[in-house]
Scaffold this active site. Structure first.
Site, PDB file in Angstrom:
ATOM      1  N   PRO A 140       0.791  -1.234   0.000  1.00  0.00           N
ATOM      2  CA  PRO A 140       0.000   0.000   0.000  1.00  0.00           C
ATOM      3  C   PRO A 140       0.823   1.284   0.000  1.00  0.00           C
ATOM      4  O   PRO A 140       0.260   2.367  -0.090  1.00  0.00           O
ATOM      5  CB  PRO A 140      -0.822  -0.106   1.289  1.00  0.00           C
ATOM      6  N   LYS A 141       2.160   1.162   0.112  1.00  0.00           N
ATOM      7  CA  LYS A 141       2.985   2.374   0.123  1.00  0.00           C
ATOM      8  C   LYS A 141       3.887   2.477  -1.108  1.00  0.00           C
ATOM      9  O   LYS A 141       4.900   3.175  -1.085  1.00  0.00           O
ATOM     10  CB  LYS A 141       3.834   2.413   1.402  1.00  0.00           C
ATOM     11  N   SER A 142       3.514   1.794  -2.167  1.00  0.00           N
ATOM     12  CA  SER A 142       4.292   1.880  -3.391  1.00  0.00           C
ATOM     13  C   SER A 142       3.800   3.040  -4.243  1.00  0.00           C
ATOM     14  O   SER A 142       2.644   3.071  -4.656  1.00  0.00           O
ATOM     15  CB  SER A 142       4.154   0.576  -4.177  1.00  0.00           C
TER      16      SER A 142
END
Lengths: 256, 314
Positions: free
Chosen positions: A64-66
């Site tokens: 989710p933090k790409s």
């Protein structure tokens, strides 16, 4: 490296090339070049992007933090002009991590582009009920008001009442104080235009509420109205109760 | 190593962390002259150059992250963050930057700036935010060539990205954040516009940054502390001439708890595995907290490397 050599050997625009990008993404989600190739292939194949939305949602769930996958999602929306899944997607991501910067950025971008403002205040309220210290939710409130309304005196007054409600619940919450102070200053108002808010702060102090944010707000209010002695007393309190910033409060005190 | 495979697309940044880290520790002499030459050669091999194919032009120029792909515009695109760390690394190695193709780099930067003043990272299109504005500003500053960046548009974008909190966000309307605050302040500083901001505004930014300190620093209100913010926020306060108001002892103590006593290096929180990024920023944060003139707060290189740059520019 071998992968790249094979890619160069394969003509772009084949299902096999698409599968190669899936494998490469699996190995390294941050490889922006691969994501770019993938978009080229999707365009060349003229794919129905329903599967691609599903694929992207899966990658978002595991990473989710790409930056790359979120950008890819934005490109898909630009290609299809279809934002229908996005509020649900970001809500799901935010239910795992309510402060995920990428999810908030994506949600705000979708809202800006497609004007899907209905229900947004309710969503913010739900998040703040869950965690009134969620700074991202407070920022989002500013964003929604800013996009749908004007920051006139009436709006600021209403929003100050909203913030005050939450300040009373948790007087030591930086987010609610930043919101209250921020909406006044950012929109070029002064404290004396909102006597109810000033009274609210004074009352909190009279009730012996211990909060460095209360004290610094009151100090600003008193300084603005020329009451230097009261401001000075508050900086004394701050040196005690917010001692990690003692040197700063001394500096502010000396400025009086 | 297999576990670092995922970071191949930022490989140059790992080199920069290593070199700059050694530089900050005063341990660059561990690298022999032969090794220095090899490193410099490797960096230059990543410079994406134009080919004879004149259709493609110079929009893709810059440095790429890794040698997994050939460095030619026919097959590859420069990345603004890789160009930034490439230049830093070359300076740290004592290179004279003569082999940097300035015209191409500037053309590459121009291709990345959007009408609203923000920058993308690469000519194939990417997200745009203050991170890449920062990289672009550093590149122009180091090459002493501002053709690559419209200073008015850039300043306007950065100021528009300042939130009601006083800190700066990644984009207009987004949440104020320690990392983007650093990027914005550093870019304004390098462009020479930071000092022109009204005192009242500077005071607000200063206070927002100082409020990030809990023991170490966090990046947003009500978020946990993280080693790297000792750099992002520490450097921001340095540029705002407010470093003297932070609590050195608490910051130092926190950083010491995130240090790994077996392997070395720093992690984002205590008792986590260290990584290259947090090790470098932990070190940089420590230096900012303990020594006054060791690190250039905007460029994020040692003052020694910065003096080398000044020498080249004169």
């Amino acid at each position: 490296k071998q992968w790249y050599q094979r890619r160069v050997a394969i003509t772009a625009g084949s299902e096999r090339a698409l599968k190669l990008t899936t494998d490469a993404i699996d190995l390294n989600t941050a490889n922006y070049t691969v994501w770019h190739y993938r978009r080229e292939i999707l365009k060349a194949l003229k794919c129905d992007l329903e599967d691609e939305f599903r694929f992207t949602a899966q990658v978002i769930e595991s990473q989710p933090k790409s930056y790359q996958v979120w950008h890819h999602r934005r490109c898909l929306i630009q290609m299809t002009k279809d934002p229908s899944r996005e509020l649900g997607l970001t809500e799901s991501t935010l239910s795992d991590d309510a402060k995920n910067y990428h999810a908030w950025d994506h949600r705000q971008w979708v809202l800006e582009q497609y004007g899907l403002w209905d229900g947004e205040f309710d969503y913010i309220e739900m998040l703040l009920q869950r965690d009134l210290r969620n700074n991202s939710a407070w920022n989002h409130r500013y964003f929604v008001v800013n996009s749908t309304d004007k920051w006139n005196h009436e709006t600021v007054k209403k929003e100050l009442e909203y913030a005050a409600k939450y300040i009373r619940k948790a007087p030591n919450n930086e987010s609610s104080w930043n919101y209250a102070n921020g909406i006044i200053k950012k929109n070029k108002f002064s404290y004396d235009e909102f006597p109810e808010f000033i009274d609210f702060c004074i009352k909190l102090d009279e009730d012996k509420i211990l909060s460095p944010f209360l004290y610094s707000t009151l100090a600003d209010i008193y300084q603005a109205s020329g009451k230097s002695k009261r401001a000075h007393e508050l900086y004394e309190k701050l040196k005690e109760c917010d001692s990690i910033r003692e040197k700063y409060w001394i500096y502010k005190q000396n400025l009086l | 190593p297999e576990l670092y495979q995922g970071i191949d697309s930022s490989r140059l940044t790992i080199l920069y962390f290593g070199l700059s880290g050694l530089d900050l520790l005063g341990e660059l002499d561990n690298i022999s002259d032969t090794q220095k030459s090899e490193i410099i050669e490797w960096i230059y091999s990543l410079q994406v150059k134009p080919s004879d194919n004149t259709n493609i032009g110079t929009a893709r120029c810059g440095f790429y992250a890794t040698d997994s792909l050939p460095a030619s515009v026919d097959e590859n695109y420069g990345h603004v963050a890789m160009t930034y760390v490439a230049l830093c690394s070359l300076l740290i190695m004592g290179d004279d930057l003569k082999r940097v193709d300035r015209d191409c780099i500037m053309a590459g930067l121009q291709a990345l700036q959007l009408p609203n003043g923000a920058f993308q990272c690469s000519a194939f299109g990417s997200e745009s935010d203050t991170r890449f504005v920062y990289c672009a500003a550093c590149i122009c500053y180091m090459l002493k060539d501002w053709r690559g960046l419209d200073r008015t548009a850039t300043t306007n974008f950065l100021l528009a990205s300042q939130s009601y909190e006083g800190g700066f966000a990644q984009n207009v309307g987004r949440e104020a954040h320690g990392g983007s605050t650093f990027c914005s302040l550093a870019a304004l500083h390098l462009m020479g516009t930071l000092e022109t901001l009204p005192d009242e505004n500077l005071a607000k930014i200063r206070e927002w940054c100082l409020r990030r300190q809990v023991t170490g620093f966090n990046g947003r209100p009500n978020k946990p502390v993280d080693t790297c913010y000792s750099f992002w926020v520490g450097a921001s306060l340095s540029m705002l001439n407010a470093k003297q108001y932070l609590n050195k002892e608490c910051n130092f103590s926190f950083l010491m708890t995130t240090q790994d006593n077996y392997i070395g290096g720093f992690s984002k929180w205590p008792n986590q595995l260290p990584d290259a990024l947090h090790s470098y920023f932990g070190l940089a944060g420590l230096l900012l907290a303990t020594e006054d003139e060791a690190l250039h707060p905007a460029l994020n290189i040692s003052m020694r490397a910065f003096r080398h740059l000044e020498c080249l520019q004169s």
